[in-house]
Design a protein around this motif. Sequence first.
Motif, mmCIF file in Angstrom:
data_model
loop_
_atom_site.group_PDB
_atom_site.id
_atom_site.type_symbol
_atom_site.label_atom_id
_atom_site.label_comp_id
_atom_site.label_asym_id
_atom_site.label_seq_id
_atom_site.Cartn_x
_atom_site.Cartn_y
_atom_site.Cartn_z
ATOM 1 N N PRO A 77 0.831 -1.200 0.000
ATOM 2 C CA PRO A 77 0.000 0.000 0.000
ATOM 3 C C PRO A 77 0.868 1.253 0.000
ATOM 4 O O PRO A 77 2.010 1.220 0.491
ATOM 5 N N PRO A 78 0.367 2.372 -0.527
ATOM 6 C CA PRO A 78 1.188 3.590 -0.617
ATOM 7 C C PRO A 78 1.800 4.027 0.713
ATOM 8 O O PRO A 78 2.930 4.496 0.750
ATOM 9 N N ARG A 79 1.070 3.854 1.823
ATOM 10 C CA ARG A 79 1.573 4.342 3.114
ATOM 11 C C ARG A 79 2.796 3.562 3.596
ATOM 12 O O ARG A 79 3.578 4.054 4.415
ATOM 13 N N ASP A 80 2.970 2.319 3.114
ATOM 14 C CA ASP A 80 4.098 1.485 3.546
ATOM 15 C C ASP A 80 5.119 1.250 2.447
ATOM 16 O O ASP A 80 6.124 0.570 2.675
ATOM 17 N N ARG A 81 4.863 1.774 1.262
ATOM 18 C CA ARG A 81 5.693 1.415 0.114
ATOM 19 C C ARG A 81 7.142 1.838 0.306
ATOM 20 O O ARG A 81 8.066 1.101 -0.043
ATOM 21 N N GLY A 82 7.364 3.041 0.856
ATOM 22 C CA GLY A 82 8.739 3.516 1.018
ATOM 23 C C GLY A 82 9.550 2.626 1.935
ATOM 24 O O GLY A 82 10.656 2.207 1.596
ATOM 25 N N ARG A 83 8.996 2.319 3.124
ATOM 26 C CA ARG A 83 9.745 1.502 4.085
ATOM 27 C C ARG A 83 10.014 0.104 3.555
ATOM 28 O O ARG A 83 11.115 -0.429 3.705
ATOM 29 N N LEU A 84 9.005 -0.511 2.930
ATOM 30 C CA LEU A 84 9.160 -1.898 2.494
ATOM 31 C C LEU A 84 10.038 -2.006 1.255
ATOM 32 O O LEU A 84 10.821 -2.950 1.119
ATOM 33 N N THR B 19 24.003 0.806 10.724
ATOM 34 C CA THR B 19 23.349 1.539 11.806
ATOM 35 C C THR B 19 22.536 2.717 11.277
ATOM 36 O O THR B 19 21.386 2.925 11.685
ATOM 37 N N VAL B 20 23.116 3.480 10.356
ATOM 38 C CA VAL B 20 22.395 4.661 9.857
ATOM 39 C C VAL B 20 21.304 4.280 8.859
ATOM 40 O O VAL B 20 20.367 5.056 8.640
ATOM 41 N N THR B 21 21.412 3.088 8.251
ATOM 42 C CA THR B 21 20.390 2.674 7.303
ATOM 43 C C THR B 21 19.078 2.318 7.997
ATOM 44 O O THR B 21 18.004 2.436 7.408
ATOM 45 N N ILE B 22 19.147 1.886 9.255
ATOM 46 C CA ILE B 22 17.919 1.524 9.984
ATOM 47 C C ILE B 22 16.957 2.707 10.086
ATOM 48 O O ILE B 22 15.805 2.610 9.641
ATOM 49 N N PRO B 23 17.367 3.864 10.664
ATOM 50 C CA PRO B 23 16.422 4.984 10.693
ATOM 51 C C PRO B 23 16.073 5.502 9.309
ATOM 52 O O PRO B 23 14.938 5.954 9.077
ATOM 53 N N ALA B 24 17.027 5.421 8.375
ATOM 54 C CA ALA B 24 16.737 5.884 7.013
ATOM 55 C C ALA B 24 15.635 5.047 6.385
ATOM 56 O O ALA B 24 14.765 5.575 5.667
ATOM 57 N N THR B 25 15.628 3.741 6.657
ATOM 58 C CA THR B 25 14.578 2.871 6.133
ATOM 59 C C THR B 25 13.249 3.134 6.830
ATOM 60 O O THR B 25 12.195 3.212 6.185
ATOM 61 N N TYR C 93 12.169 5.833 8.204
ATOM 62 C CA TYR C 93 11.615 7.148 7.894
ATOM 63 C C TYR C 93 11.585 7.435 6.397
ATOM 64 O O TYR C 93 11.467 8.585 5.996
ATOM 65 N N ALA C 94 11.679 6.382 5.591
ATOM 66 C CA ALA C 94 11.711 6.571 4.134
ATOM 67 C C ALA C 94 10.462 7.266 3.627
ATOM 68 O O ALA C 94 10.511 8.013 2.649
ATOM 69 N N ASP C 95 9.317 7.023 4.283
ATOM 70 C CA ASP C 95 8.070 7.643 3.834
ATOM 71 C C ASP C 95 7.842 9.019 4.436
ATOM 72 O O ASP C 95 6.846 9.664 4.138
ATOM 73 N N GLN C 96 8.727 9.466 5.310
ATOM 74 C CA GLN C 96 8.637 10.816 5.868
ATOM 75 C C GLN C 96 9.591 11.784 5.175
ATOM 76 O O GLN C 96 9.405 12.995 5.249
ATOM 77 N N TRP C 97 10.604 11.261 4.505
ATOM 78 C CA TRP C 97 11.579 12.117 3.834
ATOM 79 C C TRP C 97 11.241 12.209 2.353
ATOM 80 O O TRP C 97 10.955 11.213 1.693
ATOM 81 N N GLY C 98 11.288 13.414 1.821
ATOM 82 C CA GLY C 98 11.011 13.595 0.404
ATOM 83 C C GLY C 98 12.094 12.979 -0.463
ATOM 84 O O GLY C 98 13.284 13.086 -0.150
ATOM 85 N N GLU D 180 8.386 15.304 -6.883
ATOM 86 C CA GLU D 180 8.321 14.623 -5.592
ATOM 87 C C GLU D 180 7.257 13.517 -5.641
ATOM 88 O O GLU D 180 6.185 13.694 -6.224
ATOM 89 N N THR D 181 7.545 12.353 -5.029
ATOM 90 C CA THR D 181 6.610 11.220 -5.043
ATOM 91 C C THR D 181 6.246 10.733 -3.649
ATOM 92 O O THR D 181 5.452 9.806 -3.517
ATOM 93 N N ARG D 182 6.807 11.331 -2.616
ATOM 94 C CA ARG D 182 6.577 10.832 -1.257
ATOM 95 C C ARG D 182 5.098 10.851 -0.900
ATOM 96 O O ARG D 182 4.408 11.848 -1.056
ATOM 97 N N GLY D 183 4.601 9.706 -0.400
ATOM 98 C CA GLY D 183 3.234 9.614 0.093
ATOM 99 C C GLY D 183 2.158 9.595 -0.977
ATOM 100 O O GLY D 183 0.971 9.604 -0.652
ATOM 101 N N LYS D 184 2.555 9.558 -2.239
ATOM 102 C CA LYS D 184 1.573 9.591 -3.319
ATOM 103 C C LYS D 184 1.296 8.188 -3.824
ATOM 104 O O LYS D 184 2.175 7.330 -3.825
ATOM 105 N N SER D 185 0.046 7.971 -4.257
ATOM 106 C CA SER D 185 -0.274 6.706 -4.899
ATOM 107 C C SER D 185 0.407 6.670 -6.256
ATOM 108 O O SER D 185 0.846 7.702 -6.786
ATOM 109 N N LEU D 186 0.494 5.482 -6.828
ATOM 110 C CA LEU D 186 1.141 5.374 -8.134
ATOM 111 C C LEU D 186 0.372 6.144 -9.199
ATOM 112 O O LEU D 186 0.946 6.644 -10.158
ATOM 113 N N ASP D 187 -0.934 6.263 -9.013
ATOM 114 C CA ASP D 187 -1.746 7.050 -9.941
ATOM 115 C C ASP D 187 -1.400 8.533 -9.820
ATOM 116 O O ASP D 187 -1.282 9.246 -10.821
#
Length: 524
Positions: A136-143, A336-342, A344-349, A474-481
């Motif tokens: 789903p769009p809300r989880d796509r960045g993290r996953l 170590t730094v990749t953990i928070p980056a992953t 928060y992937a959907d919070q960062w543009g 920018e694509t953060r938080g947007k559906s594929l449509d």
Amino acid sequence: MKAIDLTRKPPGYVVAALVCSLGGFLFGMDTGIIGPVTVMEDFKRYVGTPSPTIHGLIVSSILIPAAISSFFAGRLADILGRSRSIATGAFIFGLGCALEAGAVHIGMFVVGRVVEGIGEGLYLGTLVVYTCEISPPRDRGRLTTAPQLLITVGLMTGFFTCYGTEKINSSFSWRLPFLLLAAYAFAFTAAAFFWLPPSPRWLSLHRRTDEAEKTWERLDVPAADREKILGQMDVSVVEGAALHNNQGSDTLSLTTSNNIEARRTAPESKKMQLLDVFSPDARPRLFLAVFLMGMQQLSGIDGVLYYAPLLFQQAGLDSNKATFLASGVSAIVIFTVTIPATLYADQWGRRITTVLGGLGMAATMFLMGGLYAGGAVDEGRGAGRWIVIVCIYLFAVIFSISWAICVKLYTAEIQPQRTRASATSMAHGSNWISNFLVALCTPALLANSSYGAYFLFGSCTLLTAIVAAVFMPETRGKSLDEIDMAFRARSPMQEWGKVKGMLSWKWRKMVLTDEVEMNHDQIA
């Protein structure tokens, strides 16, 4: 604050995405292994001390086969399905690792690298496509960025495996890491083939709608999220049918039910053609993805990861044990730094992360190059060498929280559904080719110039940051449509037209100013 229920079973799509992400571990471990192995004393006694060029060829021989196979990985994923394509590539990768572990001469070792590369090219890009299509769009960045986290785990595992086996007084010191990697690859092959469900989107495109519905249920994707995920697929395939049939804009105003029907009746050959990535609506996104993925490697990241022992030796660490330990520590820092980056992937543009990351990496590269060019790191003495060592770590950290996370995600999510697998595979092919150039040339650059490689990589990174600032919607938080509509509203050619117009205006202003000043001088 509401307590988190740790006993609650995660949704099926989360578990599937995490299992899929284990494929990144294989790539990371190979990257962590190959640099230390090629400078081990037992390996050099076995194959002879290689020149910088031969050293680069041994390391990079995996990359051109990976680039070639990745160009066809999308087609294979469209025919076999995402999960089976991943399993096939991982199995071939495991065979290559086994050949390297059992190599009786350097030729067999290189053949193993080539076979490994074929498998790597087939499965690695498809990991992102599969996860993108079930999330789903809300989880796509993290996953979708989870494979990058597993790459860092593999990188760390590879470095410390070599740190441990370097003490073994036989060829087993460099064979054992490849034996372990082969075992991991075959285990992942079994998991992907027997456990990962096929992508419901792929099933729908092949008109297997009943199976797709059952798979959605197995993945625990809510009905509302299914509509969001499928919405882009329906629109993109209808647009493909419209382009194929030269229909007008009325086609795009169909209702959702008509879209689904059009998807079912759209010409199969059109949907599955590899060259469809060059259609007018898909071509700008393909070119942007190919550029970003290619420049991701020309930042020099794999020059740092493959040749970390050489870089630390150049900076003044003189023993294999010291350089392996420093390389392992860098892998821990990256992980170590990749953990928070992953997380928060959907919070960062995506766009701002790419731009700022590029500027930060360029600054560290130019600083290291300047120190070497100015003689501040001569013979590994003085404070300059410690600044270089810190900059190596800092560069890897900035890359891990920026380009490593957002570039691969961005290149997959901006593509229309009908070309996502093929376009993403082509972008990964660009990545492999750039990776080959970096892996091949870095030893020679380091041998002939202590600073040339740093200035080259810094310039490429700075150029990419500028291009990203101009051309990336920018694509953060947007559906594929919504991403599809954003690209239509802001095409690369429109942005380039704006840039040319702005430059043209500034040029005219400068010319007019010069003319006024010249006339003023003449009058005076």
